[in-house]
Every structure is written in C-alpha cells, then in structure tokens.
Design a protein around this motif. Structure first.
Motif, mmCIF file in Angstrom:
data_model
loop_
_atom_site.group_PDB
_atom_site.id
_atom_site.type_symbol
_atom_site.label_atom_id
_atom_site.label_comp_id
_atom_site.label_asym_id
_atom_site.label_seq_id
_atom_site.Cartn_x
_atom_site.Cartn_y
_atom_site.Cartn_z
ATOM 1 N N TRP A 53 52.717 -81.958 94.581
ATOM 2 C CA TRP A 53 53.505 -81.592 95.748
ATOM 3 C C TRP A 53 54.131 -80.201 95.606
ATOM 4 C CZ3 TRP A 53 58.859 -80.971 95.935
ATOM 5 C CH2 TRP A 53 59.331 -80.670 97.218
ATOM 6 N N LEU A 54 54.650 -79.899 94.417
ATOM 7 C CA LEU A 54 55.261 -78.587 94.205
ATOM 8 C C LEU A 54 54.239 -77.475 94.399
ATOM 9 C CD1 LEU A 54 57.454 -79.391 91.035
ATOM 10 C CD2 LEU A 54 58.296 -78.871 93.337
ATOM 11 N N ALA A 61 64.229 -89.188 89.186
ATOM 12 C CA ALA A 61 65.234 -89.195 90.255
ATOM 13 C C ALA A 61 64.684 -89.657 91.604
ATOM 14 C CB ALA A 61 65.840 -87.801 90.395
ATOM 15 N N ILE A 62 63.372 -89.637 91.791
ATOM 16 C CA ILE A 62 62.861 -90.001 93.119
ATOM 17 C C ILE A 62 62.762 -91.519 93.282
ATOM 18 C CG2 ILE A 62 61.572 -87.838 93.271
ATOM 19 C CD1 ILE A 62 59.010 -89.435 92.857
ATOM 20 N N SER A 63 62.953 -91.965 94.511
ATOM 21 C CA SER A 63 62.854 -93.394 94.814
ATOM 22 C C SER A 63 61.395 -93.766 95.052
ATOM 23 C CB SER A 63 63.656 -93.717 96.066
ATOM 24 O OG SER A 63 63.045 -93.096 97.184
ATOM 25 N N ASP A 120 60.416 -95.065 97.678
ATOM 26 C CA ASP A 120 60.162 -94.640 99.056
ATOM 27 C C ASP A 120 59.699 -93.182 99.089
ATOM 28 O OD1 ASP A 120 60.088 -94.648 101.838
ATOM 29 O OD2 ASP A 120 62.192 -94.056 101.992
ATOM 30 N N LEU A 121 60.420 -92.332 98.380
ATOM 31 C CA LEU A 121 60.029 -90.917 98.367
ATOM 32 C C LEU A 121 58.663 -90.745 97.716
ATOM 33 C CD1 LEU A 121 60.483 -87.970 98.908
ATOM 34 C CD2 LEU A 121 62.093 -87.872 97.000
ATOM 35 N N ARG A 176 56.169 -91.485 100.329
ATOM 36 C CA ARG A 176 56.067 -90.452 101.366
ATOM 37 C C ARG A 176 55.365 -89.201 100.851
ATOM 38 N NH1 ARG A 176 60.362 -91.093 105.922
ATOM 39 N NH2 ARG A 176 61.453 -92.984 105.310
ATOM 40 N N ILE A 177 55.657 -88.834 99.616
ATOM 41 C CA ILE A 177 54.980 -87.660 99.049
ATOM 42 C C ILE A 177 53.486 -87.929 98.942
ATOM 43 C CG2 ILE A 177 54.678 -86.293 96.954
ATOM 44 C CD1 ILE A 177 57.708 -86.488 96.515
ATOM 45 N N ALA A 231 51.954 -87.771 102.366
ATOM 46 C CA ALA A 231 51.909 -86.412 102.895
ATOM 47 C C ALA A 231 50.797 -85.595 102.242
ATOM 48 C CB ALA A 231 53.261 -85.726 102.696
ATOM 49 N N LEU A 277 64.080 -83.318 103.420
ATOM 50 C CA LEU A 277 63.524 -84.668 103.554
ATOM 51 C C LEU A 277 63.248 -84.988 105.023
ATOM 52 C CD1 LEU A 277 65.814 -86.585 101.012
ATOM 53 C CD2 LEU A 277 63.364 -86.124 100.756
ATOM 54 N N LEU A 303 59.265 -84.627 105.457
ATOM 55 C CA LEU A 303 58.729 -85.939 105.088
ATOM 56 C C LEU A 303 59.107 -87.039 106.064
ATOM 57 C CD1 LEU A 303 59.119 -85.767 101.213
ATOM 58 C CD2 LEU A 303 56.978 -85.824 102.491
ATOM 59 N N TYR A 334 61.882 -88.303 107.119
ATOM 60 C CA TYR A 334 63.063 -89.161 106.989
ATOM 61 C C TYR A 334 63.906 -89.012 108.250
ATOM 62 C CZ TYR A 334 62.749 -90.223 101.939
ATOM 63 O OH TYR A 334 62.385 -90.697 100.712
ATOM 64 N N GLU A 361 69.044 -90.623 98.688
ATOM 65 C CA GLU A 361 68.004 -89.871 97.983
ATOM 66 C C GLU A 361 68.549 -88.514 97.537
ATOM 67 O OE1 GLU A 361 64.601 -91.455 98.194
ATOM 68 O OE2 GLU A 361 64.406 -90.242 96.402
ATOM 69 N N ARG A 384 70.882 -88.377 94.457
ATOM 70 C CA ARG A 384 70.299 -88.337 93.121
ATOM 71 C C ARG A 384 69.591 -87.024 92.830
ATOM 72 N NH1 ARG A 384 66.558 -91.495 93.672
ATOM 73 N NH2 ARG A 384 67.218 -92.519 95.596
ATOM 74 N N LEU A 385 68.827 -86.546 93.805
ATOM 75 C CA LEU A 385 68.038 -85.333 93.588
ATOM 76 C C LEU A 385 68.908 -84.093 93.407
ATOM 77 C CD1 LEU A 385 65.176 -85.930 96.178
ATOM 78 C CD2 LEU A 385 64.987 -86.006 93.690
ATOM 79 N N ALA A 400 69.114 -82.922 89.996
ATOM 80 C CA ALA A 400 67.867 -82.764 89.232
ATOM 81 C C ALA A 400 67.090 -81.500 89.568
ATOM 82 C CB ALA A 400 66.985 -83.996 89.438
#
Ligand code: MN
Ligand code: MN
Ligand code: MN
Ligand code: MN
Lengths: 220, 220
Positions: free
Chosen positions: A86-87, A108-110, A112-113, A116-117, A120, B87, B91, B93, B101, B104-105, B108
DNA sequence: AAAATAATTTAGGCAAGGCTAAATTATTCA
DNA sequence: TGAATAATTTAGCCTTGCCTAAATTATTTT
C-alpha cells in the motif's frame, strides 16, 4: 486476545527462521530481534506456557511455532506485506523505504483496515519485494521459486522475489535490475566462491552468494 | 526522544481540556483517559519533572502544557486528524468509524508518512468532523466558529465542525443533517432546558445542550 | 467555624519486557 | 576422552505504566 507487539515480533521472526524446516535457536532469534539471548529465553518460555501454547519448546533444542502461533505470525506478516504494498502503490514509497514504516504499523492496524487496504489494492498476491502475502484466512501460498544460487550456467528464469529488508542492499539490487519480473540467465559459475555471472535483461553482472541466496527465481 | 504512546495520550488530553484557558484537573484527565486519578497524579509529576518539562504543575492546582508539551500534543493531534481524513477519503470509512483506528495509528506513523499523507490529501485544513488540523510547523489555526448553543432565534450560520468522537452520536447528527457545511437557522429558544429549535437545511429539529454544545457554527 | 464531602496525593504492589552477570549444558577439538 | 569453547539458561535487577487502599488537602454545607 491479541498478542502484544513484542510477542507478535517474536512470532514473526520464529516463522521466518523456521521456514527452512529446522527449529529457531535462541541465539539466532536474539540476533534477529536485537534482544539479548537471556531475555529471549525468558520470552520463549512464556510463549510455550501460554494456553494455548504459541510455540513448541525444549531446552537447548530451539523453538518452533504451534498451529496457534503460526496463525498469529501469518496475521502479522499479512499486515506487514499489505502495508508495504500500500505504501508503494498509493504514497509513492520505493521498495527500499517501506520496511521500517510497515514494521511499526503492522501492530497498529485493525482487521477492518487490513480488509479495506487489501480490497483497495485488489487483494494482491505479492508485496513490493515479490514476497507472498498470506491469504485472508491466513494460509501462506506455496512459493514456487528457488534461490538464484541454485542455478547453473545455461539456466534461465524470472525473478520472483527478493528476501531482503536492508535499504542499501535493495538499492544495489535495483541498480543491477534485479527486481521482480526481471529475466535472467546464468552465464558462468565459479566453484570456489560460488560467484555467478548472470545476464539480467541485457546487462551481465557477477554476483556473490550474499546476493544469489536472497534472490528467488522461477526457472523457465 | 519521541514520547511514549501513553505520554502522547496524556498530552493530547491535556491540550483538549485546557483549550478553554483553565488548567486540567487530575480527575477530569483521569476520566478522559480511562485511568485512575492516583495513576494520573504519578504521570503528571513525571511529565513536570522531565527536562525540558512537558507540563506546568502545582499540587491541587491542575496542569497545563509548556511550549514543549504543546508542540508534542499538536504533533499527535495532527497525526490523528490527517489519519481520519485519509481513512475517509481514500478507504471509504465514514466519519463515525475513524476515531478508534486513528487513535492507534497516530502513535505509529513516521514524520515522513505524515508528510506523504498530507501531500496526497492536498494539505487539508480540516478533518472529517470539521476540526482544524495543526499545520506542518505545529501551529493550531484560529477557529472562527462558536458553539451552536450560543445562538438565539433569528441567527443563521454554517456548521463548521462537530466536537464528538462517539459513533452513536455522530450517526445521530448525520441523520439530522448536522454535518460540516450544513446551513442552519435558529427558530426557537427554550430558556429552562436551553433547547434550540433549529432548521437544518430544510428540516427543523429540537436540539438539547448535549448536542448544541458540540456543534460549532460560523454565524452569517 | 466545624463537619461533611469531594478531590488529590502517597504508599505499596504488580505485570510486561527488557538487561547484566554468573551458572550450566552442549559441542568441538586435541 | 578430557579440555576448551560456544550456546543457553538462571538469578537478580530495572523501567514503564498501571492498580488499590489509605492518607491528606480543599471545598461546601450547615
Ligand atoms: Mn514489528
Ligand atoms: Mn517485503
Ligand atoms: Mn492514542
Ligand atoms: Mn476528528
């Protein structure tokens, strides 16, 4: 419960060190994690004592992942590789810049994220280094490639992946054209130092074991 | 050195609680952070003892940020709001899904990733809730809006931002059309409960203080 | 101005995840 | 096979950041 950041890092390293089939030694793990061997012993004992256990462990015999531990490791690896992809694809990072960032974000990502990543990006199969991304149900796809170091003069192939995180090395490989997708042909083999002379696309280079062990190709 | 995740959270909450000009009390901070007051006292004392100090603190008098502490707080808030924006914009959201989300991020991401996200979004001024995003050099832009609760019948305005993180509340506000950009006009004021009857775009609703205190508008 | 109440701080503890130094166990080499 | 070396583990300690219970200090009420 989700494992702590430290535990996730231990499991990921154990996964990597045991990919060859043999258990990971305390010392190797310590070196990879940048933690003193004494501390690693302590953590390994803790991971083995969890219920359910995350690792299998016998004193002095090294450590392997249980099914539970392996799932947790693949979860982190999936995060890491999706993040790297993704980066690179959406924020213009180059393949030598993404590792550190992904190393922190992976914890750190859920879920859910993560989903989605992945969506995408069109559920990619490989990360920017060509490494396989564990599937959403946490299976590691079968890698079909072999180390370049196993090829001999006359053999041809396509680079599938590069197992390296170091910025300098990645930049060097890129300058050689040794990136996923590159067509290569082995021209010469030097038996004493195991150097290979390899034609990469058009240009030939002499590569030492330090490189040929880390580049994986599909022979054709 | 970058402050720990815990310290970053303390500084962020202190920033928010002192926006009204008065120091943050131990108890308020404890409530906001979900940490017991005794523990908060300990951490505050530690932050005040750092060199340079991150907070100004006198026993029983509450706590405020020093210039150093404020910078650190704005750094975290910038991360948080850029992440929320990202987000939502890239993505899919919704504004009620992003808070956790980002929480936490925010700890990081690197400064480099912060810059890249900001650039990719075109250096946005506000997050999905309309809250101002601190600038890259860590200044908080001046907020021109006032709480809806301060308006009286006849006054009109445009919703600028909503100071809320709670999912349920945000969904409710959205169902009322009370989102950044909405045109509103106050129709009635009920002095005992401070309820306002407000026409939002076309539809009128009766709103209590719990809502009108959290919605900020620019009068026109 | 006491007494009651509320807010805050102190004291003592705990769990996680590191470290160093010393002890032990395995392995290799002569 | 015994000694040297390398790998691993144990023991004891430290920091961070939280907790509970008890003590103290401020603020309200009567
Ligand atoms: Mn990591
Ligand atoms: Mn990779
Ligand atoms: Mn946070
Ligand atoms: Mn927001």
């Amino acid at each position: 419960m989700k494992p702590s950041t430290s535990i996730q890092d231990y499991l990921k390293r154990i996964y990597e060190l045991t990919e060859n089939g043999s258990p990971a030694s305390t010392n190797d793990l310590a070196r990879e994690l940048g933690i003193k061997p004494a501390s690693v012993t302590g953590m390994i004992q803790k991971l083995a004592a969890e219920k359910p256990a995350l690792v299998e462990y016998q004193k002095h015999q090294g450590v392997t992942l249980t099914a539970t531990g392996k799932k947790a490791a693949l979860e982190v690896i999936r995060h890491h590789r999706l993040l790297e992809t993704w980066l690179v694809q959406t924020l213009g990072y180059t393949w030598d810049e993404v590792h550190e960032e992904a190393e922190r974000l992976e914890h750190a990502i859920s879920e859910d994220l993560e989903r989605r990543i992945a969506a995408a990006l069109g559920n990619p199969l490989r990360d920017p280094h060509g490494e396989l991304i564990p599937t959403a149900d946490l299976k590691m796809p079968l890698e079909i490639s072999t180390p370049l170091s196993a090829l001999r003069p006359g053999q041809k192939g396509t680079v599938q992946c590069v197992k390296a995180a170091d910025t300098e090395l990645l930049r060097h490989l890129e300058s050689l054209g040794l990136v996923p997708g590159a067509r290569i042909e082995v021209k010469e083999y030097s038996p004493f130092d195991h150097n290979l002379t390899v034609k990469i696309e058009k240009k030939a280079s002499v590569l030492g074991l330090n490189i040929t062990n880390k580049v994986f190709v599909e022979e054709t």
